[in-house]
Design a protein around this motif. Structure first.
Motif, PDB file in Angstrom:
ATOM      1  N   LYS A  86       0.709  -1.056   0.337  1.00 41.88           N
ATOM      2  CA  LYS A  86       0.310  -0.008  -0.223  1.00 41.88           C
ATOM      3  C   LYS A  86       0.718   1.070  -0.289  1.00 41.88           C
ATOM      4  O   LYS A  86       2.525   1.370   0.671  1.00 41.88           O
ATOM      5  CB  LYS A  86      -0.974  -0.021   1.390  1.00 41.88           C
ATOM      6  N   VAL A  87       0.620   2.432  -1.174  1.00 42.02           N
ATOM      7  CA  VAL A  87       1.844   3.377  -0.547  1.00 42.02           C
ATOM      8  C   VAL A  87       0.350   4.575  -1.304  1.00 42.02           C
ATOM      9  O   VAL A  87      -0.728   4.930  -1.637  1.00 42.02           O
ATOM     10  CB  VAL A  87       2.536   3.802  -2.297  1.00 42.02           C
ATOM     11  N   THR A  88       0.299   5.726   0.179  1.00 39.78           N
ATOM     12  CA  THR A  88      -0.433   6.453   0.134  1.00 39.78           C
ATOM     13  C   THR A  88       0.266   7.886   0.503  1.00 39.78           C
ATOM     14  O   THR A  88       1.506   7.848   0.604  1.00 39.78           O
ATOM     15  CB  THR A  88      -1.034   6.918   1.087  1.00 39.78           C
ATOM     16  N   THR A  89      -0.334   8.943  -0.736  1.00 43.23           N
ATOM     17  CA  THR A  89       0.331   9.803  -0.650  1.00 43.23           C
ATOM     18  C   THR A  89       0.323  10.858   0.839  1.00 43.23           C
ATOM     19  O   THR A  89      -1.210  11.340   0.607  1.00 43.23           O
ATOM     20  CB  THR A  89       0.740  10.434  -1.845  1.00 43.23           C
ATOM     21  N   GLU A  90       0.358  11.294   1.068  1.00 45.10           N
ATOM     22  CA  GLU A  90       0.346  12.387   2.460  1.00 45.10           C
ATOM     23  C   GLU A  90       1.152  13.526   2.765  1.00 45.10           C
ATOM     24  O   GLU A  90       1.945  13.224   2.191  1.00 45.10           O
ATOM     25  CB  GLU A  90       0.374  11.364   4.031  1.00 45.10           C
ATOM     26  N   ILE A  91       0.690  14.175   3.459  1.00 48.62           N
ATOM     27  CA  ILE A  91       1.088  15.127   3.970  1.00 48.62           C
ATOM     28  C   ILE A  91       1.635  15.846   5.407  1.00 48.62           C
ATOM     29  O   ILE A  91      -0.297  15.577   5.937  1.00 48.62           O
ATOM     30  CB  ILE A  91       0.598  16.474   3.485  1.00 48.62           C
ATOM     31  N   TRP A  92       2.698  15.534   5.667  1.00 47.16           N
ATOM     32  CA  TRP A  92       2.889  15.783   7.305  1.00 47.16           C
ATOM     33  C   TRP A  92       3.442  16.944   7.223  1.00 47.16           C
ATOM     34  O   TRP A  92       4.208  17.405   6.827  1.00 47.16           O
ATOM     35  CB  TRP A  92       3.620  14.485   7.977  1.00 47.16           C
ATOM     36  N   SER A 135       3.810  20.059   6.542  1.00 44.84           N
ATOM     37  CA  SER A 135       4.462  20.716   4.949  1.00 44.84           C
ATOM     38  C   SER A 135       5.251  20.052   4.698  1.00 44.84           C
ATOM     39  O   SER A 135       5.672  20.232   3.627  1.00 44.84           O
ATOM     40  CB  SER A 135       5.050  22.107   5.462  1.00 44.84           C
ATOM     41  N   ILE A 136       5.031  18.498   4.490  1.00 47.20           N
ATOM     42  CA  ILE A 136       6.052  17.379   3.751  1.00 47.20           C
ATOM     43  C   ILE A 136       5.216  16.507   2.918  1.00 47.20           C
ATOM     44  O   ILE A 136       4.419  15.541   3.716  1.00 47.20           O
ATOM     45  CB  ILE A 136       7.470  16.795   5.211  1.00 47.20           C
ATOM     46  N   PRO A 137       5.314  16.637   1.738  1.00 48.62           N
ATOM     47  CA  PRO A 137       4.714  15.577   1.052  1.00 48.62           C
ATOM     48  C   PRO A 137       5.636  14.433   1.805  1.00 48.62           C
ATOM     49  O   PRO A 137       6.778  14.715   0.941  1.00 48.62           O
ATOM     50  CB  PRO A 137       4.650  16.096  -0.197  1.00 48.62           C
ATOM     51  N   LEU A 138       5.186  13.216   1.047  1.00 53.79           N
ATOM     52  CA  LEU A 138       5.626  12.097   1.352  1.00 53.79           C
ATOM     53  C   LEU A 138       4.936  10.381   1.231  1.00 53.79           C
ATOM     54  O   LEU A 138       3.463  11.392   0.728  1.00 53.79           O
ATOM     55  CB  LEU A 138       5.795  11.595   3.085  1.00 53.79           C
ATOM     56  N   ASP A 154       9.678  13.314  -0.635  1.00 48.48           N
ATOM     57  CA  ASP A 154      10.409  14.872  -1.109  1.00 48.48           C
ATOM     58  C   ASP A 154      11.131  15.611  -0.282  1.00 48.48           C
ATOM     59  O   ASP A 154      10.925  15.963   0.704  1.00 48.48           O
ATOM     60  CB  ASP A 154       9.309  14.909  -1.498  1.00 48.48           C
ATOM     61  N   ALA A 155      12.001  15.559  -0.339  1.00 49.70           N
ATOM     62  CA  ALA A 155      13.362  16.891  -0.100  1.00 49.70           C
ATOM     63  C   ALA A 155      12.615  18.287  -0.637  1.00 49.70           C
ATOM     64  O   ALA A 155      12.412  18.320  -1.065  1.00 49.70           O
ATOM     65  CB  ALA A 155      14.613  16.411  -0.248  1.00 49.70           C
ATOM     66  N   HIS A 156      13.383  18.930   0.453  1.00 48.55           N
ATOM     67  CA  HIS A 156      12.853  20.380   0.178  1.00 48.55           C
ATOM     68  C   HIS A 156      13.953  20.370  -1.517  1.00 48.55           C
ATOM     69  O   HIS A 156      14.896  20.730  -1.843  1.00 48.55           O
ATOM     70  CB  HIS A 156      14.258  21.141   1.308  1.00 48.55           C
ATOM     71  N   LEU A 157      12.703  21.550  -2.520  1.00 46.70           N
ATOM     72  CA  LEU A 157      12.976  21.508  -3.773  1.00 46.70           C
ATOM     73  C   LEU A 157      13.301  20.672  -4.692  1.00 46.70           C
ATOM     74  O   LEU A 157      13.267  20.665  -5.798  1.00 46.70           O
ATOM     75  CB  LEU A 157      14.461  22.616  -3.675  1.00 46.70           C
ATOM     76  N   ASN A 171      13.544  15.070  12.471  1.00 49.27           N
ATOM     77  CA  ASN A 171      13.332  14.880  13.377  1.00 49.27           C
ATOM     78  C   ASN A 171      11.722  15.645  13.384  1.00 49.27           C
ATOM     79  O   ASN A 171      11.136  15.019  14.489  1.00 49.27           O
ATOM     80  CB  ASN A 171      13.859  16.038  14.327  1.00 49.27           C
ATOM     81  N   ALA A 172      11.325  15.845  12.261  1.00 51.84           N
ATOM     82  CA  ALA A 172       9.520  16.662  12.345  1.00 51.84           C
ATOM     83  C   ALA A 172       8.966  14.996  11.990  1.00 51.84           C
ATOM     84  O   ALA A 172       7.594  15.260  12.513  1.00 51.84           O
ATOM     85  CB  ALA A 172       9.527  17.785  11.434  1.00 51.84           C
ATOM     86  N   LEU A 173       9.551  14.675  11.028  1.00 51.48           N
ATOM     87  CA  LEU A 173       8.721  13.523  11.139  1.00 51.48           C
ATOM     88  C   LEU A 173       8.785  12.482  12.008  1.00 51.48           C
ATOM     89  O   LEU A 173       7.466  11.589  11.714  1.00 51.48           O
ATOM     90  CB  LEU A 173       9.555  12.435   9.738  1.00 51.48           C
ATOM     91  N   LYS A 174      10.404  12.245  12.805  1.00 53.20           N
ATOM     92  CA  LYS A 174       9.370  11.392  14.335  1.00 53.20           C
ATOM     93  C   LYS A 174       8.626  11.777  15.150  1.00 53.20           C
ATOM     94  O   LYS A 174       7.665  10.901  15.486  1.00 53.20           O
ATOM     95  CB  LYS A 174      11.147  11.626  14.446  1.00 53.20           C
ATOM     96  N   GLN A 175       8.624  12.944  14.711  1.00 57.14           N
ATOM     97  CA  GLN A 175       7.371  13.433  15.954  1.00 57.14           C
ATOM     98  C   GLN A 175       6.248  12.773  15.372  1.00 57.14           C
ATOM     99  O   GLN A 175       5.212  12.975  16.050  1.00 57.14           O
ATOM    100  CB  GLN A 175       7.372  15.328  16.228  1.00 57.14           C
ATOM    101  N   GLU A 176       5.765  13.213  14.570  1.00 51.86           N
ATOM    102  CA  GLU A 176       4.501  13.003  13.413  1.00 51.86           C
ATOM    103  C   GLU A 176       4.187  11.764  13.796  1.00 51.86           C
ATOM    104  O   GLU A 176       3.155  11.695  14.165  1.00 51.86           O
ATOM    105  CB  GLU A 176       4.693  13.118  11.859  1.00 51.86           C
TER     106      GLU A 176
END
Length: 252
Positions: free
Chosen positions: A2-8, A10-13, A59-62, A91-96
């Motif tokens: 399963k591959v879901t597109t999400e935004i955590w 401001s980070i698309p992933l 996705d990385a910045h830019l 670190n923000a992703l870990k917190q999410e």
């Protein structure tokens, strides 16, 4: 899978798992390379999910959904801005992950290719919560690489828009995340390195010297170096399979 597109935040992933993935499955945050994007690295995620892991692929910045249509020179000049942003966002992703109850007391790892491997090494210098890491075509020497990049740009006839003071400040900042200058912070973490000996983008030799130093100075046994003599700046299938299997086993 399963591959879901999400935004955590401001980070698309991409959030990748399958029907058998347990709520408390080990987690891998996978960082892609320069001018790549999250969806181009699904083959890594597939291997990890098959071994029981949950994978977060931002996705990385830019890059990817965050692309700002910069030309090759413009985005190259912002390389270290991208790397440092990735370190902060890990670190923000870990917190999410904690907020969403995916991360409780199970293990969590980082992995990355090229720029993503470089960012992974930076994360290892400041985040003690990383249980294992796979670095593919990465290098620990931030300051050394930055100086080489600037020299390369100038040799091609381009002007680097940094004054002498700005360069000094940049190198001082990068030194805070330079694993070659903070090896003590890596000695407890199991590490897997893959690198082609003919890599012309991220040279092999500094990485090999760093690993040899870690092994000698700290008697560090929980480190693997898989080097391929004929490989350049592209991870072989053999390297991809071996690194992801090692990473999953390290989290089991």
């Amino acid at each position: 899978m399963k591959v879901t597109t999400e935004i955590w935040g401001s980070i698309p992933l991409l959030h990748i798992h399958n029907e058998e993935t347990k709520k408390d499955a080990p987690i891998v945050i996978f960082l892609h390379g320069f001018e790549s994007a999250k969806e181009h690295n699904l083959h890594y995620a597939y291997q990890l999910v098959q071994h029981g892991c949950r994978v977060i692929l931002p996705d990385a910045h830019l890059h990817g959904e965050r692309d700002e249509k910069l030309d090759e020179v413009e985005i190259s000049l912002r390389f270290w801005e991208i790397v440092l942003t990735s370190i902060e966002e890990v670190n923000a992703l870990k917190q999410e992950l904690e907020k969403r109850s995916y991360l409780t007391d199970q293990k969590i790892a980082l992995a990355g290719t090229s720029m993503g491997g470089i960012a992974t090494l930076g994360c290892l210098t400041i985040y003690p919560w990383i249980d294992a890491a796979a670095i593919l075509m990465g290098t620990p020497g931030y300051v050394e690489l930055a100086k080489a990049q600037i020299a390369s740009v100038e040799q091609k006839g381009f002007k680097v828009p940094l004054s002498a003071d700005e360069r000094t400040n940049m190198f001082d900042t990068l030194s805070n995340f330079d694993a070659s200058r903070h090896p003590d912070n890596l000695i407890k973490t199991p590490l897997f390195f893959w690198h082609g000996e003919k890599d012309l983008v991220v040279p092999y030799e500094p990485t090999a010297k760093f690993i040899a130093s870690l092994r000698k100075q700290y008697d560090k046994q929980n480190i693997v170096l898989m080097n391929e003599k004929s490989a350049g700046h592209a991870v072989s299938r053999k390297g991809m399979l071996a690194s992801m299997e090692w990473l999953a086993n390290s989290l089991a």
